[in-house]
Design an enzyme around this catalytic site. Structure first.
Site, PDB file in Angstrom:
ATOM      1  N   THR A 142      40.124  51.689  42.501  1.00 43.99           N
ATOM      2  CA  THR A 142      39.217  51.791  43.645  1.00 43.99           C
ATOM      3  C   THR A 142      39.854  51.349  44.967  1.00 43.99           C
ATOM      4  OG1 THR A 142      38.229  49.691  42.932  1.00 43.99           O
ATOM      5  CG2 THR A 142      37.078  51.700  42.336  1.00 43.99           C
ATOM      6  N   SER A 151      44.141  46.327  42.649  1.00 43.93           N
ATOM      7  CA  SER A 151      42.794  45.916  42.267  1.00 43.93           C
ATOM      8  C   SER A 151      42.637  44.412  42.111  1.00 43.93           C
ATOM      9  CB  SER A 151      42.414  46.583  40.944  1.00 43.93           C
ATOM     10  OG  SER A 151      42.474  47.974  41.043  1.00 43.93           O
ATOM     11  N   CYS A 152      43.541  43.804  41.355  1.00 44.29           N
ATOM     12  CA  CYS A 152      43.341  42.416  40.964  1.00 44.29           C
ATOM     13  C   CYS A 152      44.622  41.606  41.127  1.00 44.29           C
ATOM     14  CB  CYS A 152      42.893  42.335  39.503  1.00 44.29           C
ATOM     15  SG  CYS A 152      41.231  42.979  39.210  1.00 44.29           S
ATOM     16  N   ASN A 196      43.328  38.292  34.374  1.00 41.28           N
ATOM     17  CA  ASN A 196      42.702  38.558  35.666  1.00 41.28           C
ATOM     18  C   ASN A 196      41.186  38.553  35.535  1.00 41.28           C
ATOM     19  OD1 ASN A 196      42.859  40.978  34.102  1.00 41.28           O
ATOM     20  ND2 ASN A 196      42.322  42.153  35.936  1.00 41.28           N
ATOM     21  N   LEU A 197      40.535  39.020  36.540  1.00 39.29           N
ATOM     22  CA  LEU A 197      39.070  39.044  36.576  1.00 39.29           C
ATOM     23  C   LEU A 197      38.478  39.837  35.422  1.00 39.29           C
ATOM     24  CD1 LEU A 197      36.473  38.421  38.247  1.00 39.29           C
ATOM     25  CD2 LEU A 197      36.890  40.560  39.460  1.00 39.29           C
ATOM     26  N   CYS A 198      39.174  40.881  34.983  1.00 37.61           N
ATOM     27  CA  CYS A 198      38.606  41.786  33.967  1.00 37.61           C
ATOM     28  C   CYS A 198      39.347  41.721  32.643  1.00 37.61           C
ATOM     29  CB  CYS A 198      38.603  43.222  34.492  1.00 37.61           C
ATOM     30  SG  CYS A 198      37.755  43.415  36.069  1.00 37.61           S
ATOM     31  N   GLU A 220      42.291  42.427  31.456  1.00 36.59           N
ATOM     32  CA  GLU A 220      43.208  43.438  30.917  1.00 36.59           C
ATOM     33  C   GLU A 220      44.652  43.259  31.388  1.00 36.59           C
ATOM     34  OE1 GLU A 220      42.446  45.405  34.887  1.00 36.59           O
ATOM     35  OE2 GLU A 220      41.456  43.997  33.534  1.00 36.59           O
TER      36      GLU A 220
END
Length: 830
Positions: free
Chosen positions: A281, A296-297, A515-517, A519
């Site tokens: 994104t 992203s992250c 990270n935040l997600c 992965e």
């Protein structure tokens, strides 16, 4: 023909905008319509000519269409609107159109005046409302209406005929560069002739691939507009701009020719515009525009010092300002009651610093669009772990809560073994361990399952009576984890030994958190202040840059890329062999083009050149192929498909290394030694040949594959998110003033049986087994959610976690619970 007449009444109110772009009720009203007023009402007479009939006021017009904030009105022409609807219906002859027309005409003709935008909003809303199992095509009917609106508004703002759909691409670049929306990078890098050639690549027919939800999200969040939010850029121009931006440096001394660069632009546009893949994104949002970055992250390692803690907070604020999410590892920070400068009971522990990060996440938002997002990681042996697990709970002392961060726990194998046997567990202050032993416990891991360095070091700390500890039952700690998960979805789980065992760059670092997600798994280390020197009126600060991790992501759309395709007269199984090389090149170019907000992130990015090629649309693909989620066939297919994706990704990175060189830390890595291939049992002739080529040519990127959540981009591409199941095959989403139907992608009578159960009724143990088969081929990790009823037995949730650990998953993401009756949940009721 009647003349236009000044409006005698106020215009109808603008249609209510949807609550959010992810699930719009109808597009936001503007000053124009998706259906050209000439299609709905007669045009006004040409200047200098007499009306063909009596003035409009004398014709008994029952309904007026108002425009320009009510300053113009023209009589409604039913026949012309019907012809406009019929033109779209011709693309979807299977839809029953009669009731739709009656509803639309009734909406218009019972009013004295209807705003043109309200009319189009109603056309779209009525189409959306008819989406169901028998007629899912209404979603694309609605998209056609919205496309007309976009084409009209763009043509008005850019001064070209709307019938052309797309105007001059060169003109768009120049216009938005003049408005300080686009950067000048593309205009500098490409000649006018090249941009004209690129403009000829645009295929407006590919706009028809969008369902309404995806198109609305793309248009309202990602397409470039001027500063008044006027429509300028159209969907295919966003794809082309991304392609041009990412390929701009493929021409130059020691690089390819201009012709070769334009071929790569064409390949990138092909991949994006056919929705075979999506970029992350931030790349989708910012490529070709002024400001912002493309990744992203990020992951930071917080040092155990006042300077380090505040520097990390500043760095996280800078990342958040630029639109990135952050994972922060706090395992080095001393616990509550620890000594500071030799004074005992001085430290407040990690919770006050996490509250600081919580405030940063809230206050440093992303240009007002959304608040920042921070995940904090702590080791399960850290003395503050119990307070940490309570951070997001709604009960208890709210001064000790941080509701806007996401919590994650770093777990070694030996802890899970202690949970299994219901044994004791010991909590330590990392600062005290370092002071007494001269090393940090978190700097080690078990090299093999059941044995290794970490457990020996842990047992050594347990045996050292000089080190204080708190003794708890491992199962009691795990119960606190599960209580928090069922209430808040957190903490996420990070299985540190498996992560580091499978780290292909373990020769030069360690992975402490994700990270935040959950992965991204890459080497980490804290950035430390070395010295500050006063030089005249300047203060010169020197820091030792740590590994500040950056996630460079994009995803394959399995629902489109892994289905039969027509190619050169033959039917081929998929487009992966053509797609993945261009996708890896695009990701690699992000590394060099990125303007990162933190300097040590740039250093780390160049050092490892890590990328994360992922996927979405797994459930969509299973439904298209007629494979049930809970079946062993799904597990076998996950194994085979992701092995192929991994092979093609490594091969593409190897070919890039042959062309551009390896990442700096390649020598000595598992890629270089072949351990990567041996550890995963890649023993077939094809794999052995690839391993030999990698040993000689290297790989361009230190990490290659990661499966992110990618919900927004999956919605744009019209597929299911990540490797997640759909929430439900078909349901209604309640909006403020209507109910909006939501159908699974590709829903039909044929695919219904494969979507029917939905996320909360699918066997989560089957999901674990699927992901274990998939994880083998993912050198980083997978954003993997559990979907459980809120009434799930603690023993069942515990067994799910134990199963994930035993099967070799590296991380798990949210525990998503709902309120379905446990009796309806077959997999968890036994």
């Amino acid at each position: 023909m009647p003349q236009e007449t000044p409006a005698a009444v106020a215009p109808a109110a603008d249609a209510t905008a949807a609550a959010g772009p992810a699930a719009p009720a109808a597009p936001a009203a503007g000053d124009d319509a998706a259906v050209d007023p000439a299609d709905v009402v007669p045009p006004p007479p040409r200047a200098g000519t007499a009306p063909e009939s009596a003035p409009a006021d004398e014709q008994g017009v029952s309904t007026w269409i108002t425009k320009e904030a009510g300053n113009r009105r023209i009589p409604f022409d039913r026949a012309r609107l019907e012809r406009s609807i019929d033109a779209i219906h011709a693309e979807f002859p299977m839809l029953e159109i009669g009731d739709y027309k009656r509803s639309v005409f009734g909406f218009v003709e019972r009013k004295e005046a209807v705003n043109a935008d309200d009319l189009v909003d109603h056309l779209i809303r009525e189409a959306e409302a008819r989406v169901d199992l028998a007629a899912p095509q209404w979603e694309y009917f609605a998209a056609r209406l919205y496309l007309r609106r976009l084409y009209k508004r763009a043509s008005r703002n850019r001064f070209y005929d709307a019938e052309q759909k797309y105007g001059s691409y060169v003109g768009l670049q120049e216009s938005l560069a003049d408005r300080n929306v686009y950067s000048n990078d593309i205009l500098r890098a490409y000649s006018k002739e090249e941009l004209q050639e690129a403009g000829r690549m645009i295929d407006p027919e590919r706009d028809k691939l969008f369902a309404y939800n995806g198109l609305y999200l793309l248009a309202t969040r990602y397409l470039a507009t001027d500063h008044s939010r006027g429509v300028f850029e159209l969907p295919q121009e966003r794809w082309l701009t991304i392609a041009l931006y990412l390929m701009q440096d493929e021409y130059g001394p020691g690089k390819g020719s201009r012709e070769r660069r334009m071929q790569l632009v064409g390949e990138a546009y092909w991949a994006l515009s056919n929705l075979y893949m999506t970029v992350a994104t931030p790349t989708l949002q910012n490529a070709g525009k002024i400001g912002g970055q493309l990744s992203s992250c990020f992951i930071d390692t917080v040092d155990d010092s006042l300077q380090g803690i505040y520097d990390s907070n500043t760095d996280i604020a800078r990342v958040s300002k630029g639109g990135g999410g952050v994972g922060a590892y706090l395992g080095y920070v001393r616990s509550s009651g620890s000594a500071i400068r030799g004074v005992p009971n001085s430290s407040g522990g990690v919770v006050p610093w996490i509250k600081q990060l919580n405030n940063t996440a809230v206050s440093v938002d992303q240009l007002g669009q959304r608040k920042g997002a921070v995940a904090v990681y702590l080791d399960i042996w850290h003395r503050d772990i119990e307070a940490f697990l309570d951070l997001r709970l709604n009960n208890g002392d709210q001064r000790l809560r941080a509701h806007d961060v996401f919590t994650s726990v770093c777990i070694p194998d030996i802890f899970m073994e202690a949970v299994e046997r219901r044994g004791d567990w010991y909590l330590f202050d990392p600062h005290e361990v370092k002071r007494v032993k001269g090393w940090y416990l978190q700097d080690f891991y078990d090299e093999k399952k059941g044995e290794g360095t970490f457990r020996r070091k842990y047992e050594e700390v347990v045996a050292d009576e000089r080190i204080g500890r708190k003794t708890v039952k491992a199962i009691d700690v795990f119960k606190r984890i599960m209580v928090s998960q069922l209430e808040t979805g957190n903490p996420f789980m990070f299985y540190r030994d498996e992560v580091n065992r499978k780290n292909p760059n373990k020769h030069c670092g360690m992975v402490y958190s994700s990270n935040l997600c959950t992965e991204i798994l890459q080497n980490m280390s804290p950035t430390r202040l070395m010295q500050e020197i006063i030089s005249g009126n300047q203060i010169v600060t020197t820091k030792q840059a740590g590994d500040f991790v950056v996630c460079n992501l994009s995803s394959i759309n399995l629902g489109r890329a892994v289905v039969p395709q027509q190619g050169q007269g033959d039917l081929i199984t998929d487009v992966l062999e053509r797609l993945i090389p261009i996708q890896v090149r695009m990701l690699d170019n992000v590394i060099d083009l990125n303007d990162l907000p933190v300097p040590q992130a740039t250093i780390t990015n160049q050092k490892y050149r890590a990328i994360g090629l992922g996927t979405f649309g797994w459930h969509h693909l299973l439904a298209l192929k007629g494979i049930h989620w809970n079946s062993t066939e799904a597990e076998d297919y996950a194994d085979a498909l992701y092995e192929r994706i991994n092979y093609l990704t490594i091969q593409a990175s190897m070919e890039l290394a042959r062309e551009k060189g390896t990442y700096a830390m390649f020598p000595g890595s598992d890629w270089h030694t072949g351990a990567y291939f041996r550890d995963r049992g890649y023993n077939g002739p094809q794999w052995l040949d690839l391993a030999a080529q990698v040993a000689v040519n290297g790989v361009r990127n230190g990490w290659l594959v990661a499966v992110a959540p990618n919900m927004s981009t999956a919605q744009i591409a019209g597929s299911t998110a990540s490797i997640d199941p759909v929430y439900s095959a078909f349901y209604y989403e309640e909006k403020k003033d209507f109910r909006r139907p939501v159908a699974a992608p590709g829903l039909s009578l044929e695919t219904w049986p494969y979507y029917e159960k939905g996320a909360y009724r699918l066997d989560q143990f089957a999901s674990v087994r699927q992901n274990a088969r998939r994880q083998r081929h993912v050198d980083q990790s997978i954003s993997f959610n559990f979907y459980v009823p809120s009434t799930i037995r603690a023993s069942t949730l515990l067994e799910l976690h134990m199963s994930a650990w035993r099967e070799g998953l590296k991380t798990t993401y949210y525990v998503r619970s709902n309120d379905i009756d446990v009796a309806e949940c077959e997999w968890c009721s036994s």
